[in-house]
Write a protein that holds these residues in place. Structure first.
Motif, PDB file in Angstrom:
ATOM      1  N   VAL A 136       3.481  13.182  -5.249  1.00 13.86           N
ATOM      2  CA  VAL A 136       3.725  11.893  -5.892  1.00 13.86           C
ATOM      3  C   VAL A 136       4.559  11.035  -4.949  1.00 13.86           C
ATOM      4  O   VAL A 136       5.575  11.478  -4.423  1.00 13.86           O
ATOM      5  CB  VAL A 136       4.465  12.085  -7.238  1.00 13.86           C
ATOM      6  CG1 VAL A 136       4.764  10.730  -7.867  1.00 13.86           C
ATOM      7  CG2 VAL A 136       3.645  12.937  -8.176  1.00 13.86           C
ATOM      8  N   ARG A 137       4.137   9.796  -4.763  1.00 15.59           N
ATOM      9  CA  ARG A 137       4.826   8.885  -3.846  1.00 15.59           C
ATOM     10  C   ARG A 137       5.594   7.845  -4.649  1.00 15.59           C
ATOM     11  O   ARG A 137       5.120   7.337  -5.657  1.00 15.59           O
ATOM     12  CB  ARG A 137       3.806   8.194  -2.942  1.00 15.59           C
ATOM     13  CG  ARG A 137       4.361   7.080  -2.076  1.00 15.59           C
ATOM     14  CD  ARG A 137       3.261   6.522  -1.178  1.00 15.59           C
ATOM     15  NE  ARG A 137       3.684   5.309  -0.526  1.00 15.59           N
ATOM     16  CZ  ARG A 137       3.517   4.086  -1.020  1.00 15.59           C
ATOM     17  NH1 ARG A 137       2.922   3.950  -2.193  1.00 15.59           N
ATOM     18  NH2 ARG A 137       3.932   3.027  -0.367  1.00 15.59           N
ATOM     19  N   THR A 138       6.789   7.532  -4.215  1.00 16.57           N
ATOM     20  CA  THR A 138       7.597   6.503  -4.847  1.00 16.57           C
ATOM     21  C   THR A 138       7.335   5.167  -4.183  1.00 16.57           C
ATOM     22  O   THR A 138       7.466   5.027  -2.966  1.00 16.57           O
ATOM     23  CB  THR A 138       9.093   6.842  -4.752  1.00 16.57           C
ATOM     24  OG1 THR A 138       9.334   8.096  -5.402  1.00 16.57           O
ATOM     25  CG2 THR A 138       9.939   5.756  -5.413  1.00 16.57           C
ATOM     26  N   ILE A 139       6.960   4.175  -4.966  1.00 13.95           N
ATOM     27  CA  ILE A 139       6.642   2.850  -4.440  1.00 13.95           C
ATOM     28  C   ILE A 139       7.928   2.040  -4.337  1.00 13.95           C
ATOM     29  O   ILE A 139       8.761   2.035  -5.246  1.00 13.95           O
ATOM     30  CB  ILE A 139       5.634   2.133  -5.356  1.00 13.95           C
ATOM     31  CG1 ILE A 139       4.334   2.937  -5.399  1.00 13.95           C
ATOM     32  CG2 ILE A 139       5.360   0.717  -4.891  1.00 13.95           C
ATOM     33  CD1 ILE A 139       3.320   2.406  -6.376  1.00 13.95           C
ATOM     34  N   SER A 140       8.061   1.331  -3.251  1.00 18.13           N
ATOM     35  CA  SER A 140       9.249   0.520  -3.033  1.00 18.13           C
ATOM     36  C   SER A 140       9.347  -0.590  -4.069  1.00 18.13           C
ATOM     37  O   SER A 140       8.343  -1.195  -4.457  1.00 18.13           O
ATOM     38  CB  SER A 140       9.229  -0.087  -1.625  1.00 18.13           C
ATOM     39  OG  SER A 140      10.250  -1.049  -1.477  1.00 18.13           O
ATOM     40  N   ALA A 141      10.564  -0.867  -4.509  1.00 20.45           N
ATOM     41  CA  ALA A 141      10.781  -1.948  -5.472  1.00 20.45           C
ATOM     42  C   ALA A 141      10.453  -3.309  -4.872  1.00 20.45           C
ATOM     43  O   ALA A 141      10.254  -4.284  -5.600  1.00 20.45           O
ATOM     44  CB  ALA A 141      12.226  -1.925  -5.959  1.00 20.45           C
ATOM     45  N   LYS A 142      10.392  -3.393  -3.537  1.00 22.69           N
ATOM     46  CA  LYS A 142      10.063  -4.657  -2.870  1.00 22.69           C
ATOM     47  C   LYS A 142       8.564  -4.930  -2.864  1.00 22.69           C
ATOM     48  O   LYS A 142       8.145  -6.041  -2.551  1.00 22.69           O
ATOM     49  CB  LYS A 142      10.581  -4.629  -1.433  1.00 22.69           C
ATOM     50  CG  LYS A 142      12.091  -4.519  -1.319  1.00 22.69           C
ATOM     51  CD  LYS A 142      12.522  -4.500   0.141  1.00 22.69           C
ATOM     52  CE  LYS A 142      14.049  -4.394   0.265  1.00 22.69           C
ATOM     53  NZ  LYS A 142      14.468  -4.366   1.687  1.00 22.69           N
ATOM     54  N   SER A 143       7.769  -3.926  -3.200  1.00 17.96           N
ATOM     55  CA  SER A 143       6.307  -4.095  -3.192  1.00 17.96           C
ATOM     56  C   SER A 143       5.877  -4.733  -4.505  1.00 17.96           C
ATOM     57  O   SER A 143       5.316  -4.092  -5.393  1.00 17.96           O
ATOM     58  CB  SER A 143       5.614  -2.742  -3.002  1.00 17.96           C
ATOM     59  OG  SER A 143       4.221  -2.903  -2.907  1.00 17.96           O
ATOM     60  N   THR A 144       6.129  -6.020  -4.631  1.00 21.23           N
ATOM     61  CA  THR A 144       5.885  -6.737  -5.884  1.00 21.23           C
ATOM     62  C   THR A 144       4.503  -7.361  -5.946  1.00 21.23           C
ATOM     63  O   THR A 144       4.216  -8.148  -6.845  1.00 21.23           O
ATOM     64  CB  THR A 144       6.939  -7.842  -6.058  1.00 21.23           C
ATOM     65  OG1 THR A 144       6.885  -8.721  -4.923  1.00 21.23           O
ATOM     66  CG2 THR A 144       8.329  -7.245  -6.179  1.00 21.23           C
ATOM     67  N   SER A 145       3.623  -7.030  -5.010  1.00 15.85           N
ATOM     68  CA  SER A 145       2.266  -7.573  -4.996  1.00 15.85           C
ATOM     69  C   SER A 145       1.357  -6.596  -4.280  1.00 15.85           C
ATOM     70  O   SER A 145       1.805  -5.827  -3.417  1.00 15.85           O
ATOM     71  CB  SER A 145       2.240  -8.934  -4.294  1.00 15.85           C
ATOM     72  OG  SER A 145       0.906  -9.334  -4.012  1.00 15.85           O
ATOM     73  N   THR A 146       0.072  -6.640  -4.628  1.00 17.70           N
ATOM     74  CA  THR A 146      -0.896  -5.801  -3.914  1.00 17.70           C
ATOM     75  C   THR A 146      -1.223  -6.364  -2.544  1.00 17.70           C
ATOM     76  O   THR A 146      -2.062  -5.800  -1.833  1.00 17.70           O
ATOM     77  CB  THR A 146      -2.187  -5.658  -4.737  1.00 17.70           C
ATOM     78  OG1 THR A 146      -2.665  -6.952  -5.112  1.00 17.70           O
ATOM     79  CG2 THR A 146      -1.956  -4.843  -5.987  1.00 17.70           C
ATOM     80  N   ALA A 147      -0.569  -7.465  -2.157  1.00 21.12           N
ATOM     81  CA  ALA A 147      -0.714  -8.017  -0.814  1.00 21.12           C
ATOM     82  C   ALA A 147       0.461  -7.644   0.076  1.00 21.12           C
ATOM     83  O   ALA A 147       0.572  -8.137   1.197  1.00 21.12           O
ATOM     84  CB  ALA A 147      -0.846  -9.540  -0.888  1.00 21.12           C
ATOM     85  N   SER A 148       1.355  -6.774  -0.400  1.00 21.03           N
ATOM     86  CA  SER A 148       2.554  -6.425   0.360  1.00 21.03           C
ATOM     87  C   SER A 148       2.193  -5.622   1.605  1.00 21.03           C
ATOM     88  O   SER A 148       1.133  -5.008   1.709  1.00 21.03           O
ATOM     89  CB  SER A 148       3.508  -5.611  -0.516  1.00 21.03           C
ATOM     90  OG  SER A 148       2.944  -4.351  -0.837  1.00 21.03           O
ATOM     91  N   ASP A 149       3.105  -5.642   2.562  1.00 19.58           N
ATOM     92  CA  ASP A 149       2.911  -4.870   3.794  1.00 19.58           C
ATOM     93  C   ASP A 149       2.784  -3.379   3.497  1.00 19.58           C
ATOM     94  O   ASP A 149       2.050  -2.650   4.183  1.00 19.58           O
ATOM     95  CB  ASP A 149       4.079  -5.116   4.757  1.00 19.58           C
ATOM     96  CG  ASP A 149       4.094  -6.538   5.287  1.00 19.58           C
ATOM     97  OD1 ASP A 149       3.025  -7.195   5.259  1.00 19.58           O
ATOM     98  OD2 ASP A 149       5.178  -7.009   5.721  1.00 19.58           O
ATOM     99  N   GLU A 150       3.512  -2.914   2.482  1.00 17.65           N
ATOM    100  CA  GLU A 150       3.450  -1.503   2.110  1.00 17.65           C
ATOM    101  C   GLU A 150       2.047  -1.121   1.654  1.00 17.65           C
ATOM    102  O   GLU A 150       1.531  -0.052   2.001  1.00 17.65           O
ATOM    103  CB  GLU A 150       4.461  -1.221   1.007  1.00 17.65           C
ATOM    104  CG  GLU A 150       4.506   0.229   0.564  1.00 17.65           C
ATOM    105  CD  GLU A 150       5.555   0.473  -0.507  1.00 17.65           C
ATOM    106  OE1 GLU A 150       5.410   1.465  -1.245  1.00 17.65           O
ATOM    107  OE2 GLU A 150       6.503  -0.317  -0.597  1.00 17.65           O
TER     108      GLU A 150
END
Length: 813
Positions: A224-238
């Protein structure tokens, strides 16, 4: 540097339609994210998540044993804990309950609309905000899967009786900015049987969300991977970083995905879009280029999208035709394109590719010959592309690929589970278990018929769903939370795999007949590329989708037909307008499924093929050894448009020889879909034959009333058996045309004798009349020397087991 033209090449369509549920959920996401972030700016994955009192009670085993009186009072089932109503879940999410955030943000918009419609219809359409919480009751339950996993189910039951009479007719359930009423014909989740019901949409009395509990100590599933709280869009660099990892891993390590890739040059489409050009001041744009002049080894990306009916009055529409060709060749700013096209260009560049193929911009739509040629090459266009980008969460081109999201809704909540639930006690991660079904299989894109073959033909697909991106290739399916592959309990599986894992409907009682209720078809890329005899399942999944232009019925599956032809080493002449000659006559027994079919007013295909019907159909699997054929196919004559045997049909006829019975059908009621009918033989001494199972292709309406004292109007029909297994016969229901020896298909029938039902527990009292009916059927099939509607008749004695004296040669149009 190529200049980017700002010339307007768009057609603007003004529509006035309310906000759809995807945008509703986005608004809720933004509201909850803002309020939650202020209270809890830092997320600590290892800590137990903050939960409301109702969610804490779920994991207390003492709350899961209700009394029988409690069960009868509020609809609570054994093992369930009383939870909160929908509006209270939303409030708890705003206050910081991590589990309520997860639940609420994963509500399916279409299911939510159906639930609201049910309550509004039950109470007179409206209810006030002050009593909205009383109109649905929430429950939660835990169901073990293994010692380290369990399903966590949330269920809401409509209780419109809780609204007082004075409340009815004032305002809408769960109203406010987040829940504006919405009815849209482009809603891909609506199942309809009439125009009136289409406008209203479906209604459900229950709403549910399914999550999964996983113990990270014992679980052997992918990490299971934890998604960064900064990834607020599916266009994020992450998001794009993990997408590139999936692409690299698939390209270099997946033998299944690379097995069909050509080692030599890639055949390019006629046109491609260069997404790397810049205009004045660095304005991004796209430019149309000729594919044949590119480097033979250059890779390209394709796009799958819903053209859709725009709800945005400012939506930009653009198609490639003579008037826009010059501007597109010169280059146009991305801002002048529909949002989905512009964001597809951005995604292509971010993934490291230069060229993109979009059907709307790379096919000359005002040139019919060009369109047919491009459609004929769809299997290569998508099959040879390096990657297919899918605007999975977008119902139209104005929505785009990228969605804003609340990253906390994707973070696995951590809960403490005590003993007594059938699983080991300890800390568990709460994850979405039906993620693939909800975000991909039930998405707006998946409901479109044209897109089905694009998904099936592509080697790899990157899905941009409404709150995360997902990966699909021939070897695995992944999500941002499970980047190494979805666990077996939540991945996209075939129907057989679902049954083996206890998911989905159980197997039919008998496999002898395909005439059973067929569950909703699901597509699995891995099994699709492993099988060579899956045409029947492809047709079923394809016909589930909707088409704006029904004349495209054959074109929308022609790419899959070419792929199937190549895999099975067939010839183009083996294709018979949606069927395959090696599977005839058994495949003639297709049937309409779940709804009333309709043949278009303009000729599209002969009546003997499923391509002549609008609606979901079921095609029988290839004939088994246990089934005996009693119909001979003599000739298949098909004329095609543009001389493409896998394309559009202009005329079709099939000549067959078999046993045929004749009778009359009293039209004293409607006949449509799955129903029964009585056949009145020409020889009235035989008595009526009852067919308990029949499927009519389209509605045969009632013409007169039997009790009105007037002559009953009848329809002369013919029964043509196709296969038999001694205790059962299946065949076609036909009607004659104006020309001798020519018939059209009305539907199919199935008739059984008493002995065939004994194994299913039928009592002797029931088997007796069934056997008598079977004897009358055999008498009808014995033949009628007075029947003259045939091309040729062969007379013989007792040539077949039910003692028919004649076989007839006829033509079916």
């Amino acid at each position: 540097m190529t200049a980017v033209s700002t010339a307007t090449v768009v057609d603007r369509t003004t529509t006035d339609q309310p906000m759809d549920a995807v945008r509703i959920i986005e608004n809720i996401n933004a509201t909850v994210a803002a309020r939650y972030t202020l209270a809890n700016p830092v997320y600590v994955p290892s800590a137990v998540s903050s939960l409301c009192l109702a969610c804490k009670a779920i994991f207390d085993v003492s709350n899961t044993v209700p009394s029988l009186q409690t069960l009868s009072q509020n609809g609570r089932r054994p093992g369930e804990v009383v939870h909160q109503s929908l509006d209270n879940v939303a409030e708890a999410a705003k206050r910081g309950c991590h589990l309520c955030i997860t639940v609420y943000m994963h509500l399916d918009p279409a299911a939510l609309r159906a639930f609201r419609r049910y309550i509004n219809a039950s109470i007179g359409r409206e209810s006030p905000d002050s009593t909205a919480g009383r109109l649905n009751s929430g429950f939660a339950s835990i169901h073990p899967i293994a010692r380290d996993q369990a399903r966590l189910n949330f269920r809401w039951v409509a209780c419109p009786e809780a609204a007082s009479p004075s409340d009815k007719g004032k305002m809408g359930l769960l109203r406010g900015n987040s829940f504006e009423p919405y009815a849209n014909k482009n809603d891909s989740r609506v199942t309809l049987s009439s125009e009136a019901s289409f406008n209203q949409g479906r209604m459900d009395s229950e709403l549910s969300v399914e999550l999964i509990l996983m113990n990270p100590i014992y679980a052997v599933e992918p990490g299971v991977r934890t998604i960064s709280a900064k990834s607020t869009s599916t266009a994020s660099d992450e998001c794009f970083e993990i997408a590139r990892q999936w692409l690299d891993d698939c390209s270099f390590n997946h033998m299944k995905c690379s097995a069909n890739e050509a080692a030599g040059p890639i055949q390019k489409p006629t046109y491609l879009l260069d997404v790397t050009i810049k205009g004045p001041k660095g304005v991004p744009g796209v430019k149309l280029v000729d594919g044949q002049f590119l480097d033979p080894f250059t890779e390209y990306v394709t796009l799958s999208h819903c053209w859709g009916i725009s709800r945005d009055p400012n939506m930009k529409r653009i198609r490639l035709h003579k008037k826009t060709l010059g501007a597109l060749r010169q280059g146009v700013a991305s801002s002048s394109l529909p949002k989905t096209f512009a964001e597809a260009a951005i995604a292509t560049a971010k993934l490291g590719y230069r060229y993109l193929w979009i059907d709307a911009l790379c096919i000359m739509h005002d040139n019919e010959k060009s369109v047919l040629e491009e459609v004929a090459n769809m299997h290569r266009t998508y099959g040879e592309a390096t990657l297919n980008l899918a605007a999975t969460g977008a119902p139209d081109d104005s929505t785009g690929l990228f969605f804003s999201r609340n990253a906390l809704a994707l973070q696995p909540a951590t809960v403490e589970v005590g003993e007594g639930f059938g699983i080991s006690g300890g800390s568990y991660k709460v994850l979405r278990s039906t993620i693939w079904e909800d975000l991909v299989d039930a998405s707006p894109l998946a409901q479109r018929a044209w897109v089905f073959q694009e998904r099936a033909l592509s080697k790899r697909t990157l899905h941009f769903a409404r709150n995360e991106i997902l990966w699909e290739c021939q070897q695995m399916c992944c999500s941002e939370v499970f980047p190494k592959g979805l666990p077996v309990t939540m991945k996209n599986m075939s129907d057989q795999e679902r049954r083996q894992n206890g998911i989905g409907p159980a197997s039919p009682v008998s496999e002898k007949s395909f005439n059973f209720t067929v569950p909703k078809a699901t597509f699995n890329k891995r099994t699709h590329h492993q099988r060579t005899t899956n045409w029947h399942s492809l047709v079923e999944a394809y016909t589930e989708g909707r088409q704006t232009y029904t004349s495209d019925k054959l074109l929308g599956i022609s790419g899959l037909a070419r792929q199937y032809l190549s895999r099975n080493r067939l010839k183009p002449s083996d294709y018979a307008v949606g069927l395959w000659r090696p599977t005839l006559p058994h495949s003639l027994l297709w049937r309409i499924h779940d709804s009333v079919g309709k043949r278009p007013p303009k000729y599209r295909a002969p009546s003997w093929t499923w391509a002549s019907i609008d609606g979901r159909v079921s095609v029988p699997a290839p004939s088994q050894a246990s089934k005996q054929t009693c119909l001979e196919v003599i000739e298949v004559d098909v004329q095609h448009k543009n001389n493409d045997p896998l394309g559009l049909c202009e005329y079709g006829r099939i000549k067959v020889r078999g046993f045929m019975g004749k009778g009359s059908l009293r039209r004293t009621r409607d006949f449509w879909g799955h129903c029964s009918f009585n056949l009145v033989p020409m020889n009235r001494m035989i008595g009526e034959v009852k067919f308990e199972n029949a499927w009519f292709d389209e509605r045969l309406p009632k013409l007169s009333d039997e009790g009105a004292g007037i002559m009953i109007e009848t329809l002369e029909i013919y029964i043509l058996p196709v296969i038999d297994v001694m205790e059962r016969v299946e065949g076609l229901i036909l009607c004659a045309t104006m020309k001798k020896g020519e018939f059209r298909r009305l539907g199919i029938f199935e008739i059984c004798n008493g002995t065939g039902q004994a194994a299913l527990g039928m009592s002797p009292e029931v088997r007796g009349p069934t056997q008598d009916n079977w004897d009358r059927f055999k008498s009808v099939m014995k033949g009628d020397p007075e029947m003259m509607n045939f091309e040729e008749r062969l007379d013989h004695e007792n040539a077949y087991w039910f003692a028919s004296d004649y076989t007839y040669t006829i033509n079916i149009l």
